[in-house]
Design an enzyme around this catalytic site. Structure first.
Site, PDB file in Angstrom:
ATOM      1  N   SER A 158     -32.068 -62.401 -17.647  1.00  0.00           N
ATOM      2  CA  SER A 158     -32.791 -62.700 -18.880  1.00  0.00           C
ATOM      3  C   SER A 158     -34.111 -63.414 -18.559  1.00  0.00           C
ATOM      4  O   SER A 158     -34.955 -62.848 -17.862  1.00  0.00           O
ATOM      5  CB  SER A 158     -31.902 -63.527 -19.818  1.00  0.00           C
ATOM      6  OG  SER A 158     -32.412 -63.552 -21.119  1.00  0.00           O
ATOM      7  N   ASP A 261     -28.574 -54.580 -26.827  1.00  0.00           N
ATOM      8  CA  ASP A 261     -29.361 -55.759 -26.495  1.00  0.00           C
ATOM      9  C   ASP A 261     -30.792 -55.540 -26.975  1.00  0.00           C
ATOM     10  O   ASP A 261     -31.404 -54.516 -26.647  1.00  0.00           O
ATOM     11  CB  ASP A 261     -29.342 -55.965 -24.973  1.00  0.00           C
ATOM     12  CG  ASP A 261     -30.114 -57.199 -24.510  1.00  0.00           C
ATOM     13  OD1 ASP A 261     -30.743 -57.879 -25.334  1.00  0.00           O
ATOM     14  OD2 ASP A 261     -30.088 -57.468 -23.292  1.00  0.00           O
ATOM     15  N   HIS A 291     -26.123 -58.405 -24.336  1.00  0.00           N
ATOM     16  CA  HIS A 291     -26.866 -59.359 -23.527  1.00  0.00           C
ATOM     17  C   HIS A 291     -25.881 -60.412 -23.003  1.00  0.00           C
ATOM     18  O   HIS A 291     -24.961 -60.825 -23.707  1.00  0.00           O
ATOM     19  CB  HIS A 291     -27.942 -60.033 -24.388  1.00  0.00           C
ATOM     20  CG  HIS A 291     -28.949 -60.792 -23.604  1.00  0.00           C
ATOM     21  ND1 HIS A 291     -30.033 -60.181 -23.005  1.00  0.00           N
ATOM     22  CD2 HIS A 291     -29.048 -62.106 -23.304  1.00  0.00           C
ATOM     23  CE1 HIS A 291     -30.759 -61.091 -22.383  1.00  0.00           C
ATOM     24  NE2 HIS A 291     -30.177 -62.267 -22.547  1.00  0.00           N
TER      25      HIS A 291
END
Length: 320
Positions: A158, A261, A291
């Site tokens: 991320s 996501d 995610h």
């Protein structure tokens, strides 16, 4: 959306439990909530490892580092430099401790987990500065730390995917470390849609998964509003990686995204941009995943299998 049934049940349980969204909590409470979620839902085994924590005073910079070395290992080991997620606002070594141990155990390498400064206390560019400083420190101290500077890989999840790119480019410019590969997992590759609404259409997944998943548009907007003191910084090459002038310095790069996501499309689009710059890169979208699926292995066998497969691909960086 075809979310995996295990993850659908997780989302339903979360909704039934109620409670405020992360962006509606005090920062300290949001950080604790993320830590509790990851420890409860993540990789299900706590492997033993030799762990050494290096404070900012020891690193000579403003970041901290935790080194996870497999038990019964000898000599200089390869290293995986691990940049965590959390929107540049959340996350720490304790949150990812079990995952760092697993990576060290499964790969047989030293995992160097970087605790960079977080917003709002330290907004952009603090995290990028710390990521680059960590590579400089590792280049200087690798022999003393029992690390082989010729066998280094980076990994980022991320927000950490963004930092892994910035760190790898910086390290390859200085030539202090031989960065063999980069693994980016549901990476943040472009901040511009969260500063300029007109850019959202460049990545349809942002709208398609704006609500109903464990990372929604409101949470992403909060992360970037917190991280970027000046919205104009979203267009800086450190944040809009597609525009980075030195992408050609990236090592072989693998990108793994999740189908459900909002960040899926910016991750998938980054591989062609790297290839255009002359980098060996590939991207894969994992069906049914959300995610942070790397931290869903305790509740989803499919997420855990993806975790193991990603670890197996990382091992390629250390085979030669």
């Amino acid at each position: 959306m075809t979310m995996h049934p295990d993850l659908t049940r997780m989302m339903e349980s979360n909704r039934a439990t109620g409670g405020p969204a992360l962006q509606d909590m005090a920062i300290k409470d949001a950080r604790a909530a993320m830590r509790d979620m990851f420890l409860a839902n993540g990789y299900p085994i706590r492997h033993e490892a030799h762990v050494a924590h290096h404070t900012p005073a020891e690193t000579g910079a403003k970041f901290a580092a935790s080194l996870y070395r497999p038990l019964h290992s000898e000599g200089a080991l390869p290293a995986l430099v691990y940049f965590h997620g959390g929107g540049f606002v959340l996350g720490d070594a304790a949150t990812y401790d079990i995952h760092s141990r697993a990576l060290a155990h499964l790969l047989g390498v030293t995992v160097v987990f970087i605790e960079y400064r977080l917003a709002p206390e330290s907004p952009f560019p603090a995290a990028v500065e710390d990521a680059c400083a960590a590579m400089d420190w590792l280049g200087r101290e690798a022999p003393a730390l029992g690390i082989d500077p010729a066998r280094i890989a980076v990994m980022g999840e991320s927000a950490g995917g963004n930092l892994a790119v910035n760190a790898a480019i910086h390290a390859r410019k200085s030539a202090a470390l031989d960065i063999r590969g980069a693994t980016l997992i549901y990476p943040v590759t472009d901040a511009r849609p969260f500063a300029d609404d007109s850019r959202v259409t460049a990545y349809p997944s942002i709208s398609a998964y704006a609500t109903g998943t464990n990372l929604d548009h409101a949470e992403m907007q909060w992360f970037f509003d917190t991280y970027l003191a000046d919205p104009a910084d979203a267009a800086r090459p450190e944040n809009a990686l597609f525009e980075h002038p030195e992408l050609a310095l990236m090592p072989t790069t693998r990108i793994f995204t999740a189908e459900c996501d909002p960040l899926r499309d910016m991750g998938m689009s980054f591989a062609p941009r790297l290839i255009e710059a002359g980098v060996s890169a590939r991207a894969e979208c994992l069906p049914g995943m959300l995610h942070s699926f790397m931290c869903h292995g305790g509740i989803s066998g499919q997420a855990l299998r993806h975790f193991f497969r990603i670890v197996e691909t990382i091992s390629e960086d250390f085979d030669s």
